[in-house]
Each structure stands twice: as C-alpha cells, then as structure tokens.
Motif scaffolding. Structure first.
Motif, PDB file in Angstrom:
ATOM      1  N   VAL A 244      22.153  44.006  69.645  1.00 58.14           N
ATOM      2  CA  VAL A 244      21.090  44.137  68.650  1.00 58.14           C
ATOM      3  C   VAL A 244      21.121  42.976  67.657  1.00 58.14           C
ATOM      4  CG1 VAL A 244      20.366  45.497  66.653  1.00 58.14           C
ATOM      5  CG2 VAL A 244      20.890  46.639  68.798  1.00 58.14           C
ATOM      6  N   LYS A 245      19.946  42.453  67.344  1.00 57.00           N
ATOM      7  CA  LYS A 245      19.815  41.410  66.313  1.00 57.00           C
ATOM      8  C   LYS A 245      19.101  42.021  65.118  1.00 57.00           C
ATOM      9  CE  LYS A 245      19.671  37.550  69.555  1.00 57.00           C
ATOM     10  NZ  LYS A 245      21.076  37.183  69.294  1.00 57.00           N
ATOM     11  N   SER A 246      19.635  41.756  63.927  1.00 53.54           N
ATOM     12  CA  SER A 246      19.062  42.373  62.733  1.00 53.54           C
ATOM     13  C   SER A 246      19.463  41.601  61.480  1.00 53.54           C
ATOM     14  CB  SER A 246      19.545  43.826  62.617  1.00 53.54           C
ATOM     15  OG  SER A 246      19.110  44.401  61.405  1.00 53.54           O
ATOM     16  N   PRO A 247      18.572  41.548  60.469  1.00 50.93           N
ATOM     17  CA  PRO A 247      18.929  40.910  59.200  1.00 50.93           C
ATOM     18  C   PRO A 247      19.869  41.768  58.339  1.00 50.93           C
ATOM     19  CG  PRO A 247      16.703  41.790  59.091  1.00 50.93           C
ATOM     20  CD  PRO A 247      17.168  41.972  60.505  1.00 50.93           C
ATOM     21  N   PHE A 248      20.042  43.057  58.704  1.00 49.50           N
ATOM     22  CA  PHE A 248      20.981  43.898  57.957  1.00 49.50           C
ATOM     23  C   PHE A 248      22.388  43.327  58.118  1.00 49.50           C
ATOM     24  CE2 PHE A 248      17.503  46.913  58.478  1.00 49.50           C
ATOM     25  CZ  PHE A 248      17.459  47.530  57.232  1.00 49.50           C
ATOM     26  N   HIS A 249      23.158  43.346  57.032  1.00 49.47           N
ATOM     27  CA  HIS A 249      24.498  42.771  57.063  1.00 49.47           C
ATOM     28  C   HIS A 249      25.452  43.635  57.895  1.00 49.47           C
ATOM     29  CE1 HIS A 249      22.545  40.930  53.594  1.00 49.47           C
ATOM     30  NE2 HIS A 249      23.391  39.920  53.740  1.00 49.47           N
ATOM     31  N   LYS A 250      25.278  44.954  57.801  1.00 47.78           N
ATOM     32  CA  LYS A 250      26.078  45.885  58.605  1.00 47.78           C
ATOM     33  C   LYS A 250      25.175  47.012  59.088  1.00 47.78           C
ATOM     34  CE  LYS A 250      30.547  45.169  56.250  1.00 47.78           C
ATOM     35  NZ  LYS A 250      31.227  44.477  57.359  1.00 47.78           N
ATOM     36  N   ILE A 251      25.439  47.489  60.304  1.00 49.35           N
ATOM     37  CA  ILE A 251      24.701  48.631  60.852  1.00 49.35           C
ATOM     38  C   ILE A 251      25.718  49.605  61.448  1.00 49.35           C
ATOM     39  CG2 ILE A 251      22.946  49.440  62.483  1.00 49.35           C
ATOM     40  CD1 ILE A 251      21.768  46.625  62.484  1.00 49.35           C
ATOM     41  N   PHE A 252      25.577  50.888  61.087  1.00 53.03           N
ATOM     42  CA  PHE A 252      26.484  51.920  61.596  1.00 53.03           C
ATOM     43  C   PHE A 252      25.684  53.071  62.188  1.00 53.03           C
ATOM     44  CE2 PHE A 252      28.547  49.993  57.885  1.00 53.03           C
ATOM     45  CZ  PHE A 252      29.755  49.565  58.434  1.00 53.03           C
ATOM     46  N   HIS A 253      26.253  53.698  63.213  1.00 54.53           N
ATOM     47  CA  HIS A 253      25.741  54.994  63.668  1.00 54.53           C
ATOM     48  C   HIS A 253      26.801  56.028  63.330  1.00 54.53           C
ATOM     49  CE1 HIS A 253      25.431  58.386  66.553  1.00 54.53           C
ATOM     50  NE2 HIS A 253      24.171  58.327  66.161  1.00 54.53           N
ATOM     51  N   LEU A 254      26.373  57.111  62.692  1.00 55.11           N
ATOM     52  CA  LEU A 254      27.297  58.124  62.194  1.00 55.11           C
ATOM     53  C   LEU A 254      26.864  59.490  62.664  1.00 55.11           C
ATOM     54  CD1 LEU A 254      29.606  58.616  59.911  1.00 55.11           C
ATOM     55  CD2 LEU A 254      27.673  59.121  58.427  1.00 55.11           C
ATOM     56  N   GLU A 255      27.805  60.300  63.132  1.00 56.86           N
ATOM     57  CA  GLU A 255      27.492  61.721  63.351  1.00 56.86           C
ATOM     58  C   GLU A 255      28.233  62.503  62.273  1.00 56.86           C
ATOM     59  OE1 GLU A 255      29.574  64.189  64.173  1.00 56.86           O
ATOM     60  OE2 GLU A 255      31.145  63.462  65.502  1.00 56.86           O
ATOM     61  N   ASN A 256      27.525  63.456  61.676  1.00 59.67           N
ATOM     62  CA  ASN A 256      28.001  64.030  60.418  1.00 59.67           C
ATOM     63  C   ASN A 256      28.857  65.285  60.567  1.00 59.67           C
ATOM     64  OD1 ASN A 256      25.792  65.585  61.286  1.00 59.67           O
ATOM     65  ND2 ASN A 256      25.424  66.334  59.226  1.00 59.67           N
ATOM     66  N   LEU A 257      29.207  65.682  61.804  1.00 57.35           N
ATOM     67  CA  LEU A 257      30.012  66.891  61.963  1.00 57.35           C
ATOM     68  C   LEU A 257      31.496  66.541  62.033  1.00 57.35           C
ATOM     69  CD1 LEU A 257      29.523  69.944  62.180  1.00 57.35           C
ATOM     70  CD2 LEU A 257      29.740  69.702  64.646  1.00 57.35           C
ATOM     71  N   CYS A 258      31.852  65.722  62.989  1.00 56.02           N
ATOM     72  CA  CYS A 258      33.250  65.269  63.102  1.00 56.02           C
ATOM     73  C   CYS A 258      33.470  63.947  62.380  1.00 56.02           C
ATOM     74  CB  CYS A 258      33.641  65.122  64.571  1.00 56.02           C
ATOM     75  SG  CYS A 258      33.568  66.675  65.486  1.00 56.02           S
ATOM     76  N   GLY A 259      32.365  63.284  62.018  1.00 57.65           N
ATOM     77  CA  GLY A 259      32.480  62.049  61.250  1.00 57.65           C
ATOM     78  C   GLY A 259      32.703  60.814  62.092  1.00 57.65           C
ATOM     79  N   ASN A 260      32.443  60.888  63.404  1.00 56.68           N
ATOM     80  CA  ASN A 260      32.616  59.705  64.256  1.00 56.68           C
ATOM     81  C   ASN A 260      31.621  58.623  63.860  1.00 56.68           C
ATOM     82  OD1 ASN A 260      34.641  60.931  65.833  1.00 56.68           O
ATOM     83  ND2 ASN A 260      33.096  61.980  67.061  1.00 56.68           N
ATOM     84  N   ILE A 261      32.097  57.393  63.754  1.00 56.85           N
ATOM     85  CA  ILE A 261      31.243  56.288  63.330  1.00 56.85           C
ATOM     86  C   ILE A 261      31.345  55.144  64.333  1.00 56.85           C
ATOM     87  CG2 ILE A 261      32.990  55.173  61.850  1.00 56.85           C
ATOM     88  CD1 ILE A 261      30.683  54.653  59.820  1.00 56.85           C
ATOM     89  N   THR A 262      30.211  54.536  64.635  1.00 60.48           N
ATOM     90  CA  THR A 262      30.151  53.391  65.526  1.00 60.48           C
ATOM     91  C   THR A 262      29.612  52.202  64.753  1.00 60.48           C
ATOM     92  OG1 THR A 262      29.712  54.793  67.449  1.00 60.48           O
ATOM     93  CG2 THR A 262      29.147  52.467  67.654  1.00 60.48           C
ATOM     94  N   SER A 263      30.352  51.111  64.736  1.00 64.22           N
ATOM     95  CA  SER A 263      29.901  49.888  64.069  1.00 64.22           C
ATOM     96  C   SER A 263      29.044  49.104  65.062  1.00 64.22           C
ATOM     97  CB  SER A 263      31.085  49.054  63.594  1.00 64.22           C
ATOM     98  OG  SER A 263      30.632  47.865  63.001  1.00 64.22           O
ATOM     99  N   ILE A 264      27.753  48.982  64.763  1.00 64.01           N
ATOM    100  CA  ILE A 264      26.815  48.271  65.650  1.00 64.01           C
ATOM    101  C   ILE A 264      26.757  46.791  65.269  1.00 64.01           C
ATOM    102  CG2 ILE A 264      24.406  48.144  66.396  1.00 64.01           C
ATOM    103  CD1 ILE A 264      24.253  51.183  65.882  1.00 64.01           C
ATOM    104  N   LYS A 265      26.898  46.523  63.993  1.00 59.94           N
ATOM    105  CA  LYS A 265      26.911  45.136  63.513  1.00 59.94           C
ATOM    106  C   LYS A 265      27.844  45.026  62.320  1.00 59.94           C
ATOM    107  CE  LYS A 265      24.097  41.439  61.609  1.00 59.94           C
ATOM    108  NZ  LYS A 265      22.780  41.014  61.100  1.00 59.94           N
TER     109      LYS A 265
END
Length: 265
Positions: A244-265
């Motif tokens: 993924v290309k994006s002007p955002f400095h950081k991008i995360f995907h988060l699931e809010n039950l167990c708190g698993n986080i994926t760093s996309i950028k």
C-alpha cells in the motif's frame, strides 16, 4: 426535550467492552468527561465516546500516547507522542455489509427489550444476555419486530430460548439489563485485504484536507469484533497490505477484542 443518547446508553456501550478485560478505565473515563464538557451536540458526543472505546486496544500498544484534542474532525483526534503532535484518523472496516442493516435493527430491538425488562424489575433481570437467533428470523415489519421483542423478554424471564431465540447465555452485570449478540465465530470467516486497501485509498483522497499543524498523521483501521458486521477470523492475502502507498505516516489495522494490531505502514 429528551436527549438522543443518555448516560444510560453509554453505560450499556461500556458494558459491551467488559468483554475486553484490559479496558483502560481511568483514561477512558477521563476522555469521556472531556468530551462531555465540550460544546458538541449530544449525538456527536456519543460518537466520539464510542470512537475512544474502539481505540482502547490501541492505547495498550501505545501507552505513551496522550490525547489532547478529542473533538476535532479532520483528523478525528490529536495526540502527543514522543514530543510530536500526532493526528489520528479512525475508521472502521465493515466485513459483512449485508449484515450491517440487520445488526442495526437487532440493536434497536435489544434496546426496546432492555427498557421493558428494566421497567418491570431491573434488580431481578440485570445482567448481560448473549442471544443467538434462528436463521429464518424476519425483521421486515413492526409486527415481526414486536414478536421478537416479546420472545427475547420471555426467554430472559424463563432462562431458556423461546420462539425466534435459538440460544441464550447470561453473564453477571451489577447495574443494568444489557442484551447483545452471542459471540459465534466462523472458523473460515476471512476479511479480504482488498477491503482494507479500498479504505486506505479513500482516506488518501482526504489527506490534503487534514490539519496541517500536526507533525505526523496516523490512520487506525478498526475491526469492531463486538459487531457481527465487522468481525473476522483472519485477513485474506495479508501480504497485499505491505504494498500500500499512502501519505499517512503510519497505518495500523486493529481488532478491538484481543487487541491484535497489524502495522501496514
């Protein structure tokens, strides 16, 4: 004039998050008080409070983040992190669009059933009730919806499923009656990475209009695992997210039950 959302509604929303035993109650309560003190409309206050709840797991991953502006719009929040001013844009990814309307209607039905039971005897019926429904449930008319409400109330009173209710499970709650969906997960319920990529691309288009005074702008994409429309078990073709290309400095995907986080950028 009756408020669109009451404190009682918020308590019920908070109750849902008791499922996440790591709820950071002190900062959440502090941020909610700040939102209450703002000049926002009641509906906007409720929305902001719900958004902060979705970010609870994010706070565990970034405990140093301190939210400073909770009522801005573009981005949704402004925070301090490592002496930098960070804009945080929050968005939810919906996994099952066809379920969104069904879930919305069911939530309205739950609220009406809660009111009826609390009016009858809050002390007797208070608790968190997890309900499962038969697959042929119909929500297309007021008559059907009223029948479902009655079935829910009867099921809770008798402690066993009746009518449209297929299964019922109760958990302790010390204040109110709270009704929600049973948490059943399909083992092969994937979230297509393309849905996340599409969200990022939409947010990319809005990026030039965000507050330019921030040092960095982060995009946090949340899967609300307490919602039947948003939950998932795994992300399909996860490797696509790294391209993924994006002007955002950081991008995360988060699931809010167990708190698993994926760093996309």
């Amino acid at each position: 004039m009756k408020k669109a959302f009451s404190d009682e509604d918020l308590i019920k929303n908070l109750s849902l998050y008791y499922l996440n035993r790591h709820l950071k109650k002190k900062p959440i309560e502090k941020y909610h008080r700040k939102i209450d003190e703002s000049p926002l409309h009641d509906r906007e206050k409720y929305k902001k409070k719900a958004e902060i709840l979705l970010l609870n797991s994010f706070m565990h991953h970034f405990p140093e983040v301190k939210f400073e502006d909770l009522t801005c719009e573009s981005p949704d929040f402004i925070a301090k992190f490592n002496d930098k001013k960070i804009g945080i844009e929050l968005t939810e990814v919906i996994n099952h669009l066809e379920m969104k309307k069904v879930e919305s209607n069911l939530n309205k039905i739950f609220r009406q059933a809660e009111i009826l039971l609390e009016q009858e005897d809050t002390t007797k019926f208070r608790g968190v009730y997890f309900l499962e429904f038969h697959s042929n449930i119909k929500l297309d008319s007021l008559e059907n919806q009223q029948e479902i409400i009655l079935n829910i109330c009867k099921s809770i009173k008798k402690g066993k499923p009746i009518g449209n209710v297929k299964g019922i499970r109760k958990s302790f709650h010390r204040r109110n009656v709270f009704i929600t969906h049973e948490y059943n997960m399909n083992l092969f319920d994937e979230l297509c990475s393309e849905k996340i990529v599409e969200l990022i691309e939409k947010k990319n288009e809005k990026f030039p209009y965000y507050d330019t005074s921030v040092d960095e702008c982060w995009l946090v994409i949340v899967s609300d695992m307490n919602s039947i429309a948003s939950r998932y078990t795994f992300i399909q073709d996860k490797e696509h997210l790294q391209k993924v290309k994006s002007p955002f400095h950081k991008i995360f995907h988060l699931e809010n039950l167990c708190g698993n986080i994926t760093s996309i950028k």
